[in-house]
Design an enzyme around this catalytic site. Structure first.
Site, PDB file in Angstrom:
ATOM      1  N   HIS A  29      23.262 -10.638  -8.315  1.00 58.22           N
ATOM      2  CA  HIS A  29      23.588 -11.746  -7.415  1.00 58.22           C
ATOM      3  C   HIS A  29      24.687 -12.594  -8.042  1.00 58.22           C
ATOM      4  CE1 HIS A  29      23.124 -14.901  -4.428  1.00 58.22           C
ATOM      5  NE2 HIS A  29      23.265 -15.762  -5.425  1.00 58.22           N
TER       6      HIS A  29
ATOM      7  N   ASP B 106      13.546 -20.649   3.081  1.00 56.22           N
ATOM      8  CA  ASP B 106      14.834 -20.920   2.456  1.00 56.22           C
ATOM      9  C   ASP B 106      15.928 -21.062   3.501  1.00 56.22           C
ATOM     10  OD1 ASP B 106      16.752 -21.050   0.173  1.00 56.22           O
ATOM     11  OD2 ASP B 106      17.495 -19.233   1.139  1.00 56.22           O
TER      12      ASP B 106
ATOM     13  N   ARG C  38      19.619 -28.840   4.044  1.00 55.40           N
ATOM     14  CA  ARG C  38      20.341 -29.349   2.876  1.00 55.40           C
ATOM     15  C   ARG C  38      21.831 -29.461   3.154  1.00 55.40           C
ATOM     16  NH1 ARG C  38      19.220 -25.098  -1.307  1.00 55.40           N
ATOM     17  NH2 ARG C  38      20.604 -26.365  -2.606  1.00 55.40           N
TER      18      ARG C  38
ATOM     19  N   SER D  84      16.400 -21.493  -4.205  1.00 59.22           N
ATOM     20  CA  SER D  84      16.975 -20.858  -3.014  1.00 59.22           C
ATOM     21  C   SER D  84      17.418 -19.436  -3.327  1.00 59.22           C
ATOM     22  CB  SER D  84      18.163 -21.685  -2.512  1.00 59.22           C
ATOM     23  OG  SER D  84      18.826 -21.036  -1.440  1.00 59.22           O
TER      24      SER D  84
ATOM     25  N   LYS E 126      14.847 -15.528  -2.524  1.00 63.30           N
ATOM     26  CA  LYS E 126      15.313 -14.351  -1.780  1.00 63.30           C
ATOM     27  C   LYS E 126      15.341 -13.116  -2.658  1.00 63.30           C
ATOM     28  CE  LYS E 126      19.197 -16.248  -0.297  1.00 63.30           C
ATOM     29  NZ  LYS E 126      19.130 -17.678  -0.604  1.00 63.30           N
TER      30      LYS E 126
END
Length: 441
Positions: free
Chosen positions: A91, A170, A177, A192, A196
């Site tokens: 990621h 999320d 947010r 967050s 995931k």
């Protein structure tokens, strides 16, 4: 939400700087997800978290609550040729010209590791992996769980959109947010991302945490804290997690956009490509392969011998794409030329990303359409000698009216000087394997 639960009491507790209990966190996240906690109440709590922070235990509980709001995928039973498949994922926190997922996923898969890469779309100046891949004719991002499993078993790699039932809390929290000024909180950012990724079901995860003008984290101390928090969350959840802090003060590679980044990724898979893209692809691949039990291989080999390209072609075809189809080309191009002799001493990632966005490569709001052909290509990197009148950047677009504003942003990205400055620096700044010191707040 249990009878007698009081969202206002949770807000006041955090406003006063007290730690929230596991039960309070579970109740408030579940209640907001199903509509029993009002958006204005969650907004107040998020703002209190921004100012008061969360302990490591609270952050872990918040992450778990978001995972528990939906399904958790499980790829532990994947088998190919009678042998279990190990899973590894990557990621990135987002940057300009960050096309690393495209060559990295098939490269790692070419060594027999399954890579379930659930990716996103771009917003603002940072590009989205799915937007880039959708410039390939026929390729589709939305797959069923069965299609994902089939691609992982048969090809070893899949890059697709997350399903709606993966950490739905999320998705709802991030939208809130975004409109309440509560994005900039390390516990909220970390939870967050990790909710995931943990829900995705991968056994190991490598994080690419960007630092610099084109990244969300501008300072290395902030990026380090975020990396340490995410690595700890992964470890707590049983996911083997490592992070690399990487430089995003200048854009990555030689292009930012959609089809232009796919073209550059194909260069890397063909054994060429920009040196910084190759460096980062190989560094992340080594981390992923090591975590998946393949520390014995050198991923550079499969870039040279064509096996990574074979894996790419199979991955694209499995998702309906035509790996032989030509990529779309822009209707209009515009060159920005050097106004003096010298050296390129700076190319600001944020300004380049804004130029690509203005040309149509990015979106202002979720759901906006993007242009496959839009983007920026630069013809020099920091440290290169440039000549007056020679092209520095080329803008790509299908909408000629976008060029003037994009050119103004791109010109502002360029710095020229009399000497090359700090040329040839590595993109990799630090490696974070585990958190150190006391829990951060």
């Amino acid at each position: 939400m249990s009878a007698g639960f009081d969202p206002v009491g949770v807000i006041l507790a955090k406003k006063e700087g007290r730690d929230l209990s596991r039960e309070q966190i579970r109740e408030v996240v579940a209640g907001f997800t199903d509509g029993r906690v009002a958006p204005e109440q969650m907004s107040a709590l998020l703002m209190a978290i921004v100012f008061r922070g969360m302990s490591r235990r609270e952050t872990a509980d918040w992450t778990t609550a978001m995972i528990d709001s939906g399904v958790r995928m499980d790829f532990s039973d994947l088998v190919r040729d009678g042998r279990p498949l190990r899973t590894a994922d990557k990621h990135s926190t987002g940057g300009v010209g960050d096309k690393i997922t495209l060559p990295l996923t098939p490269l790692v898969a070419s060594y027999g590791v399954a890579v379930p890469q659930l990716s996103g779309r771009g917003l603002g100046h940072t590009g989205g992996t799915l937007d880039k891949l959708e410039s390939i004719p026929g390729w589709r991002a939305d797959l069923t769980a069965a299609e994902m499993r089939r691609s992982l078993t048969e090809v070893g790699a899949v890059v697709c959109a997350a399903t709606a039932d993966l950490a739905p809390a999320d998705r709802k929290l991030y939208a809130l947010r975004d409109v309440t000024g509560t994005v900039a909180s390390i516990p909220l950012i970390a939870s967050s991302i990790m909710s995931k990724k943990i829900a995705e079901g991968t056994a190991s995860l490598v994080l690419d945490v960007k630092v610099g003008s084109g990244a969300f984290m501008k300072e290395i101390s902030e990026a380090r804290e975020l990396a340490e928090t995410m690595v700890a969350l992964g470890g707590d959840a049983g996911v083997d997690t490592t992070a690399l802090l990487t430089d995003m003060s200048t854009p990555l590679g030689r292009s930012a956009g959609n089809a232009v980044e796919v073209a550059e990724s194909l260069e890397v898979l063909g054994g060429g490509g920009p040196g910084d893209v190759v460096e980062l692809t190989l560094a992340l691949a080594r981390e992923m392969l090591d975590a998946a039990g393949r520390p014995d291989v050198d991923p550079a080999d499969n870039l040279r011998n064509g096996r990574a390209m074979d894996s790419w072609r199979a991955m694209i075809a499995a998702q309906g794409g035509d790996p032989d189809a030509p990529l779309p080309t822009p209707l209009h191009t515009h060159e920005i030329r050097a106004d003096a002799d010298g050296y390129l001493t700076g190319l600001d990632a944020l300004a380049v990303g804004q130029a690509a966005w203005l040309l149509g490569a990015g979106r202002s709001r979720p759901g906006d359409r993007v242009s496959a052909t839009a983007g920026v290509v630069w013809h020099a990197v920091v440290g290169d000698r440039v000549r007056r009148g020679r092209p520095l950047l080329t803008l790509h677009t299908d909408d000629e009216s976008t060029i003037e504003r994009a050119a103004a942003a791109a010109v502002g990205a360029v710095e020229l000087g009399a000497d090359p400055g700090s040329a040839g620096r590595s993109r990799i700044l630090e490696r974070v394997r585990s958190t150190t010191g006391p829990s951060r707040r």
